[in-house]
Design an enzyme around this catalytic site. Structure first.
Site, PDB file in Angstrom:
ATOM      1  N   PHE A  90      33.717  53.113  42.323  1.00  0.00           N
ATOM      2  CA  PHE A  90      35.058  52.821  41.795  1.00  0.00           C
ATOM      3  C   PHE A  90      35.232  51.307  41.829  1.00  0.00           C
ATOM      4  CE2 PHE A  90      39.554  51.909  42.284  1.00  0.00           C
ATOM      5  CZ  PHE A  90      40.198  52.836  41.479  1.00  0.00           C
ATOM      6  N   GLY A 106      37.721  48.731  39.360  1.00  0.00           N
ATOM      7  CA  GLY A 106      39.156  48.437  39.231  1.00  0.00           C
ATOM      8  C   GLY A 106      39.963  49.652  38.807  1.00  0.00           C
ATOM      9  N   ASP A 143      40.952  42.784  28.025  1.00  0.00           N
ATOM     10  CA  ASP A 143      42.413  42.877  28.161  1.00  0.00           C
ATOM     11  C   ASP A 143      42.815  43.444  29.522  1.00  0.00           C
ATOM     12  OD1 ASP A 143      42.425  41.958  25.623  1.00  0.00           O
ATOM     13  OD2 ASP A 143      43.294  43.733  24.689  1.00  0.00           O
ATOM     14  N   SER A 144      41.864  44.092  30.183  1.00  0.00           N
ATOM     15  CA  SER A 144      42.141  44.679  31.501  1.00  0.00           C
ATOM     16  C   SER A 144      41.782  43.732  32.641  1.00  0.00           C
ATOM     17  CB  SER A 144      41.320  45.960  31.652  1.00  0.00           C
ATOM     18  OG  SER A 144      39.943  45.657  31.502  1.00  0.00           O
ATOM     19  N   ALA A 188      31.153  46.040  29.002  1.00  0.00           N
ATOM     20  CA  ALA A 188      32.465  45.586  28.549  1.00  0.00           C
ATOM     21  C   ALA A 188      32.368  44.435  27.537  1.00  0.00           C
ATOM     22  CB  ALA A 188      33.292  45.148  29.749  1.00  0.00           C
ATOM     23  N   SER A 189      33.472  44.251  26.857  1.00  0.00           N
ATOM     24  CA  SER A 189      33.561  43.171  25.867  1.00  0.00           C
ATOM     25  C   SER A 189      34.868  42.418  26.076  1.00  0.00           C
ATOM     26  CB  SER A 189      33.535  43.785  24.466  1.00  0.00           C
ATOM     27  OG  SER A 189      33.855  42.818  23.497  1.00  0.00           O
ATOM     28  N   GLY A 229      28.008  54.402  36.337  1.00  0.00           N
ATOM     29  CA  GLY A 229      27.987  54.979  37.681  1.00  0.00           C
ATOM     30  C   GLY A 229      27.087  56.189  37.822  1.00  0.00           C
ATOM     31  N   VAL A 233      24.810  51.930  42.297  1.00  0.00           N
ATOM     32  CA  VAL A 233      25.937  51.006  42.436  1.00  0.00           C
ATOM     33  C   VAL A 233      25.470  49.588  42.119  1.00  0.00           C
ATOM     34  CG1 VAL A 233      27.761  50.161  43.961  1.00  0.00           C
ATOM     35  CG2 VAL A 233      26.745  52.413  44.381  1.00  0.00           C
ATOM     36  N   TYR A 267      40.154  48.670  16.531  1.00  0.00           N
ATOM     37  CA  TYR A 267      40.868  49.240  17.678  1.00  0.00           C
ATOM     38  C   TYR A 267      42.109  49.945  17.146  1.00  0.00           C
ATOM     39  CZ  TYR A 267      42.426  48.875  22.569  1.00  0.00           C
ATOM     40  OH  TYR A 267      42.796  49.121  23.857  1.00  0.00           O
TER      41      TYR A 267
END
Ligand SMILES: Cc1cc2nc3c(=O)[nH]c(=O)nc-3n(C[C@H](O)[C@H](O)[C@H](O)COP(=O)(O)OP(=O)(O)OC[C@H]3O[C@@H](n4cnc5c(N)ncnc54)[C@H](O)[C@@H]3O)c2cc1C
Length: 651
Positions: free
Chosen positions: A206, A208, A274-275, A289-290, A340, A344, A549
């Site tokens: 886990f 974020g 964005d996160s 991710a991008s 995952g 890890v 998107y």
């Protein structure tokens, strides 16, 4: 000296920007600004006393049943206007006079028809933990932090899909992690994985918790004990190497902390999904991710120099940190996007860059979406894209307008009026058709000026006219608060979600149009009584295509199974995407909700290869979160996880 001052200015501005846009006001970094020496590796982070922005007990600061900080949310105030609370964001404390009307007119919200969330999921509604006593006994012999507290477990049972948040608000979970473990270092992760293998316990990493693919959801059928391995306490920058412009950090550091700490040294990775307020370095690697500024800095796979992953077989890593190697297939690509399922990710080395001395926002107004897409295609072709360029369709432009905060300045209102007049009357743009691109330029002053000139020249070829820096800046600022909107939508019978894809340029326009039409048709055919909100934007450009998107929301008054229906329609949307040459995902990943298309996407041989790797690395399926199609059901029919249930009253 002049250079040092200039760098310090840039670092200061960057710190302020990160703070202003999204940083907890009370927690702006107070560590003395130190420039790095140029003597190769310089250690720091291990000694860094600053705690991470998000506490170990996440529920103390974050909402348990929605997005983001507890103190930040949209609500309808006593005057009947929508207001945003708190002090963290630029729109905090402001009202948006146009938003209520937008909500009622566009999507049929009625302010007296509310569906508030249940106040909590009490211990009685949280499943009892499955306990593997010998594992727990061995774990207790170590000093590794852990908890079986219900709320700690519940907080790590989900990400942020519609399905998961709706369950939190109106249902309960039948399967959640049985124990949360917080290792503090790579070595502690090795220990946990050894124990998990020894006692046949499932481990779900886990980071974020911002997953939007049900990747964190526990498989309902899993009978073994499930441990959530929370990486948040592994949050140090281990070193920064200014000779090679790289840095290594532990996997649990979250985006806002990483960029802020690097900014104190005049550096950045430039990776800004964005996160980024909440998502972690390890999570970025695990999901491929991008970031919004990938045009300059690259996506996570372009930034990655070295990564360590602890697997049931041992630690997987390369023996050197070089810019490129020709040594067979790149093992990093088994780790990137592994979600995952293999191990890890514990430590990551990324490229860093000096903070850009100049940042400038901009925007372009186009008469319609088609002109906008053609312009973006040309910008990509000429390889002059700014750090970020995003094109909103008309529906999104209207929505952005509704989100405008109240301005008491006569001058601002006057200038806005003039701009509108110029665009609609003099230029003849139809306000119900126009599309807007937001731009962010970064570089030296000269580089920015040159790029601006080129981009606006190209825009003019497609009838685009500059729309001002304010609109651009507002667009980017809104990316951090837009996720909060879904929570207020939930309060008024609206279900909403975003989904994305990548597509070759020549199919881009058709895909956008056909997917929208398909979603509209499905809403009608499925008896949705109110107009749905369906909108898209082109968010990333590449030589050969773009990322698109979509946001899709509908008012479900009169419908008894809104989440199920939403998922059905979204599935139709994805089928349409695939039929139009789009992909299963550009950056959200596969998780569980897009598994059904993986075989089609990578073919039997591709899938078999992934399964063989899983079989070799993790034969007992210790990393058994069942993401992708490489868990225990090798080759089997993939069912949509029916995990977890709605309360009977809500069915
Ligand atoms: C509002 C919002 C905006 C978003 N914007 C973007 C965006 O702009 N770009 C983008 O790419 N994504 C975006 N996402 C999706 C999400 O933020 C990314 O997928 C992110 O990379 C997940 O990181 P995380 O740390 O939150 O991982 P988590 O959600 O905790 O986990 C995601 C998956 O990665 C695994 N994992 C996490 N950490 C590790 C680790 N250390 N080792 C091995 N596996 C691990 C988990 O087991 C899980 O399968 C957005 C999501 C939301 C809700």
């Amino acid at each position: 000296m002049a250079t040092k001052n200039a760098i310090e200015d840039v670092a200061h501005n960057e710190k302020s920007r990160l703070s202003g846009e999204m940083q907890s006001l009370g927690k702006i970094c107070n560590i003395e600004h130190k420039m790095c020496s140029n003597s190769g590796e310089s250690s720091n982070g291990g000694l860094d006393p600053e705690p991470p922005s998000i506490p170990k007990r996440r529920q103390e600061l974050l909402k348990w049943n929605g997005w983001g900080y507890k103190d930040s949310k949209f609500f309808v105030n006593k005057d009947g206007h929508v207001e945003f609370t708190g002090e963290r964001y630029r729109i905090s404390g402001s009202t948006m006079p146009g938003l209520r009307d937008w909500m009622t007119k566009t999507i049929g919200i009625s302010l007296d028809q509310k569906t508030p969330s249940q106040p909590e999921i009490s211990a009685a509604n949280i499943p009892l933990p499955v306990k593997n006593e010998s594992f727990v006994a061995d774990l207790r012999k170590t000093s590794i932090s852990n908890s079986d507290d219900c709320q700690d477990r519940l907080f790590r049972a989900h990400g942020h899909t519609l399905h998961e948040i709706f369950l939190l608000r109106e249902g309960k979970f039948d399967r959640i992690p049985d124990l949360v473990i917080w290792p503090a270092s790579h070595d502690e992760v090795v220990k946990v994985v050894e124990l998990a293998c020894k006692h046949n316990v499932v481990v779900i990493p886990f980071g974020g918790g911002t997953s939007v693919s049900n990747a964190l959801e526990c498989p309902l059928e899993e009978k073994r004990m499930i441990v959530s391995l929370d990486t948040s306490q592994m949050n140090r920058i281990l070193w920064v190497d200014e000779k090679n412009m790289t840095m290594r950090a532990e996997c649990g550091i979250i985006g806002q902390d990483l960029e802020r700490k690097l900014a104190e040294r005049g550096l950045c990775t430039g990776h800004e999904p964005d996160s980024m307020e909440f998502s972690s370095l390890g999570g970025w690697v695990a999901t491929r991710a991008s970031g919004m500024k990938k045009n300059i800095y690259g996506n996570i796979e372009d930034l990655l120099v070295h990564v360590k992953m602890v697997t049931p077989r041992g630690v997987m890593e390369k023996n050197c940190q070089v810019p490129r190697m020709s040594c067979g297939p790149d093992i990093h690509h088994f780790i990137l996007g592994s979600e995952g399922t293999l191990g890890v990710v514990t430590e990551v080395t990324l490229k860093v860059r000096p903070l850009p001395p100049c940042k400038k926002y901009g925007s372009i107004v186009f008469p319609d979406f088609e002109c906008g897409v053609k312009c973006m295609r040309e910008v990509a072709k000429q390889r002059c894209a700014p750090a970020s360029i995003r094109l909103m369709d008309n529906e999104q432009f209207q929505f952005g307008h509704a989100l405008k905060v109240e301005s008491k300045s006569i001058l601002t209102n006057f200038l806005d009026g003039l701009k509108k007049l110029y665009i609609t009357k003099l230029k003849g743009f139809d306000p119900m058709k126009l599309a807007v691109a937001t731009l962010l330029f970064e570089g030296t002053k000269e580089e920015v000026a040159a790029k601006e000139k080129r981009v606006y020249e190209i825009a003019a070829m497609f009838r685009g006219i500059p729309g001002g820096a304010d609109n651009g800046e507002r667009g980017y600022m809104l990316t951090f608060v837009i996720a909060y909107l879904r929570d207020i939508a939930f309060d008024y019978y609206v279900v909403a979600e975003s989904f994305e894809t990548s597509v070759p340029w020549d199919r881009c326009l058709d895909l956008c149009q056909n997917v929208k039409e398909r979603l509209h048709r499905e809403c009608k055919d499925n008896g949705i009584q109110f107009p749905p909100y369906i909108t898209c934007r082109v968010t990333q450009t590449y030589d050969s295509g773009a990322c698109v998107y979509f946001y899709f929301a509908f008012n479900y008054r009169g419908i008894s199974n809104p989440v199920h229906l939403y998922e059905h329609i979204e599935t139709c949307g994805r089928e349409e995407i695939l039929a139009n040459g789009g992909s299963i995902s550009h950056h959200h990943g596969v998780g569980k909700i897009r598994k059904q298309w993986l075989r089609k996407t990578i073919g039997d041989i591709g899938l078999g290869t992934l399964q063989a790797v899983k079989q070799y690395i993790d034969p007992n399926n210790i990393f058994g979160n069942n993401n992708l199609m490489i868990g225990q059901n090798f080759g089997g029919v993939v069912q949509q996880e029916a995990a977890n249930v709605l309360l009977p009253s809500k069915l």
